[in-house]
Design a protein around this motif. Structure first.
Motif, PDB file in Angstrom:
ATOM      1  N   ALA A 107       0.827  -1.210   0.000  1.00  0.00           N
ATOM      2  CA  ALA A 107       0.000   0.000   0.000  1.00  0.00           C
ATOM      3  C   ALA A 107       0.863   1.263   0.000  1.00  0.00           C
ATOM      4  CB  ALA A 107      -0.932   0.006   1.217  1.00  0.00           C
ATOM      5  N   GLY A 108       1.976   1.223   0.724  1.00  0.00           N
ATOM      6  CA  GLY A 108       2.869   2.370   0.748  1.00  0.00           C
ATOM      7  C   GLY A 108       3.542   2.595  -0.589  1.00  0.00           C
ATOM      8  N   LEU A 109       3.967   1.510  -1.242  1.00  0.00           N
ATOM      9  CA  LEU A 109       4.586   1.624  -2.561  1.00  0.00           C
ATOM     10  C   LEU A 109       3.593   2.188  -3.570  1.00  0.00           C
ATOM     11  CD1 LEU A 109       6.797   1.038  -4.657  1.00  0.00           C
ATOM     12  CD2 LEU A 109       5.952  -1.318  -4.776  1.00  0.00           C
ATOM     13  N   SER A 110       2.377   1.644  -3.579  1.00  0.00           N
ATOM     14  CA  SER A 110       1.363   2.108  -4.520  1.00  0.00           C
ATOM     15  C   SER A 110       1.026   3.581  -4.299  1.00  0.00           C
ATOM     16  CB  SER A 110       0.106   1.260  -4.372  1.00  0.00           C
ATOM     17  OG  SER A 110      -0.973   1.811  -5.094  1.00  0.00           O
ATOM     18  N   ALA A 111       0.860   3.977  -3.036  1.00  0.00           N
ATOM     19  CA  ALA A 111       0.505   5.362  -2.731  1.00  0.00           C
ATOM     20  C   ALA A 111       1.613   6.327  -3.130  1.00  0.00           C
ATOM     21  CB  ALA A 111       0.203   5.499  -1.232  1.00  0.00           C
ATOM     22  N   THR A 112       2.854   5.952  -2.875  1.00  0.00           N
ATOM     23  CA  THR A 112       3.965   6.829  -3.224  1.00  0.00           C
ATOM     24  C   THR A 112       4.108   6.979  -4.733  1.00  0.00           C
ATOM     25  OG1 THR A 112       5.090   6.058  -1.224  1.00  0.00           O
ATOM     26  CG2 THR A 112       6.405   7.301  -2.796  1.00  0.00           C
ATOM     27  N   LEU A 113       3.949   5.887  -5.464  1.00  0.00           N
ATOM     28  CA  LEU A 113       4.014   5.969  -6.919  1.00  0.00           C
ATOM     29  C   LEU A 113       2.901   6.857  -7.472  1.00  0.00           C
ATOM     30  CD1 LEU A 113       4.819   2.257  -7.895  1.00  0.00           C
ATOM     31  CD2 LEU A 113       6.383   4.205  -7.932  1.00  0.00           C
ATOM     32  N   PHE A 114       1.690   6.715  -6.918  1.00  0.00           N
ATOM     33  CA  PHE A 114       0.585   7.564  -7.375  1.00  0.00           C
ATOM     34  C   PHE A 114       0.877   9.029  -7.071  1.00  0.00           C
ATOM     35  CE2 PHE A 114      -3.429   9.777  -6.694  1.00  0.00           C
ATOM     36  CZ  PHE A 114      -4.111   9.482  -7.864  1.00  0.00           C
ATOM     37  N   TYR A 115       1.397   9.304  -5.891  1.00  0.00           N
ATOM     38  CA  TYR A 115       1.741  10.679  -5.512  1.00  0.00           C
ATOM     39  C   TYR A 115       2.774  11.258  -6.483  1.00  0.00           C
ATOM     40  CZ  TYR A 115       2.104  14.486  -2.074  1.00  0.00           C
ATOM     41  OH  TYR A 115       2.049  15.698  -1.428  1.00  0.00           O
ATOM     42  N   LEU A 116       3.770  10.449  -6.855  1.00  0.00           N
ATOM     43  CA  LEU A 116       4.790  10.920  -7.791  1.00  0.00           C
ATOM     44  C   LEU A 116       4.188  11.273  -9.145  1.00  0.00           C
ATOM     45  CD1 LEU A 116       7.677   8.404  -6.982  1.00  0.00           C
ATOM     46  CD2 LEU A 116       7.698  10.870  -6.545  1.00  0.00           C
ATOM     47  N   VAL A 117       3.258  10.450  -9.625  1.00  0.00           N
ATOM     48  CA  VAL A 117       2.601  10.738 -10.907  1.00  0.00           C
ATOM     49  C   VAL A 117       1.843  12.057 -10.830  1.00  0.00           C
ATOM     50  CG1 VAL A 117       0.857   9.952 -12.547  1.00  0.00           C
ATOM     51  CG2 VAL A 117       2.442   8.305 -11.538  1.00  0.00           C
ATOM     52  N   THR A 118       1.041  12.233  -9.795  1.00  0.00           N
ATOM     53  CA  THR A 118       0.242  13.460  -9.676  1.00  0.00           C
ATOM     54  C   THR A 118       1.128  14.689  -9.501  1.00  0.00           C
ATOM     55  OG1 THR A 118       0.016  13.193  -7.264  1.00  0.00           O
ATOM     56  CG2 THR A 118      -1.654  12.168  -8.650  1.00  0.00           C
ATOM     57  N   TYR A 119       2.134  14.575  -8.654  1.00  0.00           N
ATOM     58  CA  TYR A 119       3.001  15.720  -8.390  1.00  0.00           C
ATOM     59  C   TYR A 119       3.775  16.135  -9.641  1.00  0.00           C
ATOM     60  CZ  TYR A 119       6.596  18.642  -6.303  1.00  0.00           C
ATOM     61  OH  TYR A 119       7.445  19.697  -6.014  1.00  0.00           O
ATOM     62  N   GLY A 120       4.197  15.164 -10.446  1.00  0.00           N
ATOM     63  CA  GLY A 120       4.962  15.484 -11.645  1.00  0.00           C
ATOM     64  C   GLY A 120       4.174  16.332 -12.626  1.00  0.00           C
ATOM     65  N   PHE A 121       2.947  15.956 -12.918  1.00  0.00           N
ATOM     66  CA  PHE A 121       2.136  16.727 -13.870  1.00  0.00           C
ATOM     67  C   PHE A 121       1.793  18.113 -13.324  1.00  0.00           C
ATOM     68  CE2 PHE A 121       1.408  12.509 -15.681  1.00  0.00           C
ATOM     69  CZ  PHE A 121       1.453  12.784 -17.037  1.00  0.00           C
ATOM     70  N   THR A 122       1.465  18.199 -12.044  1.00  0.00           N
ATOM     71  CA  THR A 122       1.116  19.494 -11.460  1.00  0.00           C
ATOM     72  C   THR A 122       2.310  20.438 -11.458  1.00  0.00           C
ATOM     73  OG1 THR A 122      -0.488  18.365 -10.032  1.00  0.00           O
ATOM     74  CG2 THR A 122       0.109  20.608  -9.446  1.00  0.00           C
ATOM     75  N   THR A 123       3.484  19.936 -11.110  1.00  0.00           N
ATOM     76  CA  THR A 123       4.676  20.779 -11.057  1.00  0.00           C
ATOM     77  C   THR A 123       5.084  21.262 -12.445  1.00  0.00           C
ATOM     78  OG1 THR A 123       5.447  19.600  -9.096  1.00  0.00           O
ATOM     79  CG2 THR A 123       7.079  20.856 -10.327  1.00  0.00           C
ATOM     80  N   LEU A 149      -7.293  13.021 -12.300  1.00  0.00           N
ATOM     81  CA  LEU A 149      -6.833  12.175 -11.197  1.00  0.00           C
ATOM     82  C   LEU A 149      -7.442  12.600  -9.865  1.00  0.00           C
ATOM     83  CD1 LEU A 149      -3.050  11.654 -12.052  1.00  0.00           C
ATOM     84  CD2 LEU A 149      -4.981  10.148 -12.480  1.00  0.00           C
ATOM     85  N   GLY A 150      -8.013  13.783  -9.801  1.00  0.00           N
ATOM     86  CA  GLY A 150      -8.729  14.184  -8.596  1.00  0.00           C
ATOM     87  C   GLY A 150     -10.164  13.699  -8.576  1.00  0.00           C
ATOM     88  N   ILE A 151     -10.734  13.459  -9.764  1.00  0.00           N
ATOM     89  CA  ILE A 151     -12.133  13.037  -9.865  1.00  0.00           C
ATOM     90  C   ILE A 151     -12.248  11.525 -10.008  1.00  0.00           C
ATOM     91  CG2 ILE A 151     -14.229  13.231 -11.250  1.00  0.00           C
ATOM     92  CD1 ILE A 151     -13.331  16.045 -12.019  1.00  0.00           C
ATOM     93  N   ALA A 152     -11.405  10.929 -10.856  1.00  0.00           N
ATOM     94  CA  ALA A 152     -11.479   9.481 -11.129  1.00  0.00           C
ATOM     95  C   ALA A 152     -10.075   8.881 -11.076  1.00  0.00           C
ATOM     96  CB  ALA A 152     -12.120   9.247 -12.492  1.00  0.00           C
ATOM     97  N   PRO A 153      -9.517   8.707  -9.872  1.00  0.00           N
ATOM     98  CA  PRO A 153      -8.131   8.230  -9.758  1.00  0.00           C
ATOM     99  C   PRO A 153      -7.971   6.721  -9.832  1.00  0.00           C
ATOM    100  CG  PRO A 153      -8.986   8.685  -7.588  1.00  0.00           C
ATOM    101  CD  PRO A 153     -10.095   9.025  -8.559  1.00  0.00           C
ATOM    102  N   SER A 154      -9.077   5.977  -9.905  1.00  0.00           N
ATOM    103  CA  SER A 154      -8.989   4.523  -9.734  1.00  0.00           C
ATOM    104  C   SER A 154      -8.139   3.863 -10.814  1.00  0.00           C
ATOM    105  CB  SER A 154     -10.388   3.920  -9.726  1.00  0.00           C
ATOM    106  OG  SER A 154     -11.077   4.249 -10.923  1.00  0.00           O
ATOM    107  N   LEU A 155      -8.188   4.365 -12.041  1.00  0.00           N
ATOM    108  CA  LEU A 155      -7.429   3.746 -13.120  1.00  0.00           C
ATOM    109  C   LEU A 155      -5.930   3.791 -12.836  1.00  0.00           C
ATOM    110  CD1 LEU A 155      -7.456   2.471 -15.957  1.00  0.00           C
ATOM    111  CD2 LEU A 155      -7.297   4.793 -16.895  1.00  0.00           C
ATOM    112  N   VAL A 156      -5.439   4.961 -12.454  1.00  0.00           N
ATOM    113  CA  VAL A 156      -4.008   5.096 -12.170  1.00  0.00           C
ATOM    114  C   VAL A 156      -3.652   4.406 -10.860  1.00  0.00           C
ATOM    115  CG1 VAL A 156      -2.131   6.750 -11.794  1.00  0.00           C
ATOM    116  CG2 VAL A 156      -3.873   7.220 -13.512  1.00  0.00           C
TER     117      VAL A 156
END
Length: 500
Positions: free
Chosen positions: A339-355, A481-488
């Motif tokens: 769960a920690g690995l999955s959450a961190t990877l998802f955070y990295l994806v979201t943070y990269g596009f926003t930045t 990813l804020g509305i429908a994050p389940s796919l990622v």
């Protein structure tokens, strides 16, 4: 194969610089770079369907290609295309963001003449590809020596790219020197830690170090001394406080597209490496080092949130924001569960596009001296350009973690993983730090919408179609990813690190 394609294209780009006429280089370099990334992405997707569930250890056990690696590689490839398009834009900054000749002094007649002809330093494209190749190796490295070589391959091009800004050249060169000197110290820490770990385990393979730590009666002084030095080098590259001192100066002084590239891609690569080292190499000794990283995560969140409040430059403010986000990412990295690995990877994806989108928008607000990055110059921006102000406000809300943005979901899944692993006190600190950090994001929004613009205030430059497309895609991904994050989320939770 994706790594070989990227590094091969970088070598071809060097040949382009040697043999092509100057006026043909930028188009050729951009086409070559984007085409190489697309081919690498196609090869990545074609391999993903046939890869074993446990991953593959290849190249003499030097690289581990598993599902987390594929997630990191795919994200790096997509974000690098956006960064390269921002670098190639010559409509926002006349003549491009980069100086035409590294030896030209700022403000000279030659510099202005070259800007008028649209000339710029096109070596940045092969340098960016070399950095991308290093990042891909870094987050897939299965032994520490390969990781160290990748660290240098990704760092050295960035040192050069930071010092090539056409505007504010002295500030840009100062940022490059600071980054280089502090990066050399961090590399030395990493290498010394590697040597101690080799002395302990007799190997630099992460799996061998894990086996030695789990089944030996030798002294652990070398083990934890080596781990401490190794982690310092990794945390420096990830802008984790208190090893963040290079971040504000480099983010401010580097050309804005380079800042976007570093802010998005370097953090992904750094935390990809951190996740692999902690999970594969030191998962069995987590009780000994976990408390220390708790303290580091708290320090990073507090430093980023508190010092971000005092900043008057937009780029420095986002730099301290990245330090706070590094603390949130570190929380996920020390969970050491799927769960920690999955959450961190998802955070990295979201943070990269926003930045990437945030720095792209910052580069559009300009005055006669170049980018208008002082906060006072953003007053009343919504009255001058409602679209740019609205886009920036949405991206700042995403960085703050407001619902219906990818930033909220990213923080939520990281905090949920931490709670499931008994880290409730750390989550409480993280929530408080998020609340403090939200203030300086909202301050910019209030300034844009509820202040009167100055008569001689900055204007918003209209970018070309490609830059507009990059910003649009990043904003839409942040919203989606804020509305429908389940796919990622399903994608990032589809596998674990290879342990052979």
């Amino acid at each position: 194969m994706p790594i070989l394609i990227i590094l091969g294209a970088a070598c071809v780009g060097v040949l382009f610089e040697a043999f092509l006429p100057r006026h043909n280089r930028i188009a050729a370099q951009l086409v070559l770079s984007v085409l190489a990334i697309l081919v690498a992405g196609w090869r990545l997707l074609s391999y993903a369907d046939e890869m074993p569930e446990t991953g593959t250890i290849t190249l003499g056990r030097a690289l581990a290609v598993d599902k987390p690696t594929l997630v990191l590689w795919a994200t790096l490839l997509v974000l690098t295309i956006g960064a390269l398009i921002l670098m190639a834009d010559r409509t926002v900054e006349r003549g491009g963001y980069f100086v035409a000749d590294a030896a030209v002094r700022p403000g000279t007649v030659q510099d202005r003449a070259q800007a008028g002809r649209g000339e710029m330093q096109t070596e940045v494209f092969p340098l960016a590809l070399f950095a991308l190749g290093g990042m891909m190796v870094f987050c897939a490295a299965n032994d520490l020596l390969t990781m160290f070589i990748a660290l240098e391959v990704l760092s050295l091009p960035l040192y050069l790219m930071c010092g090539l800004a056409r505007r504010r050249r002295l500030l840009s060169q100062e940022a490059a020197v600071k980054y280089f000197l502090l990066g050399a110290f961090a590399s030395a820490f990493f290498l010394y830690g590697l040597a101690l770990l080799y002395g302990y385990a007799g190997s630099v393979q992460l799996s061998d170090i894990a086996n030695a730590a789990a089944g030996t009666n030798r002294s652990e002084t070398l083990l934890f001394g080596g781990l401490g030095l190794l982690v310092v080098g990794l945390l420096f590259k990830g802008s984790v406080g208190p090893f963040h001192t290079w971040t504000p100066d480099v983010y401010q002084g580097a050309p804005t597209p380079v800042t976007a590239f570093m802010g998005a891609c370097t953090k992904i690569a750094a935390f990809g490496g951190i996740l692999r080292v902690l999970s594969v190499g030191f998962g069995t000794t987590s009780w000994e080092w976990r408390g220390v990283l708790w303290g580091v995560a708290i320090a990073s969140m507090v430093i980023g949130a508190v010092l971000g409040l005092t900043q008057t430059d937009v780029k420095r403010m986002v730099a301290y924001s990245s330090v706070a986000h590094a603390g949130f990412l570190l929380i996920g990295a020390i969970v050491l569960k799927p769960a920690g690995l999955s959450a961190t990877l998802f955070y990295l994806v979201t943070y990269g596009f926003t930045t990437l989108a945030t720095f792209g928008v910052i580069g559009l607000v300009r005055n006669a001296d170049g980018e208008a990055t002082h906060l006072s110059q953003w007053a009343g921006l919504a009255k001058r350009s409602p679209l740019v102000a609205g886009t920036m406000a949405f991206l700042l809300l995403a960085l703050a973690g407001i619902p219906l943005t990818s930033g909220f979901v990213g923080k939520f899944v990281v905090f949920q993983a931490a709670l499931s692993d008994g880290m409730a006190p750390l989550v409480v600190v993280a929530v408080l730090a998020s609340a403090v950090a939200a203030f300086f994001y909202l301050r910019v929004i209030v300034l844009m919408y509820f202040s009167q613009p100055a008569e001689d205030g900055p204007t918003v430059t209209i970018p070309n179609l490609w830059t507009t497309g990059v910003l649009t895609v990043c904003v839409l991904v942040t919203l989606f990813l804020g509305i429908a994050p389940s796919l990622v989320l399903d994608w990032t939770s589809s596998g674990v690190f290879a342990l052979q």
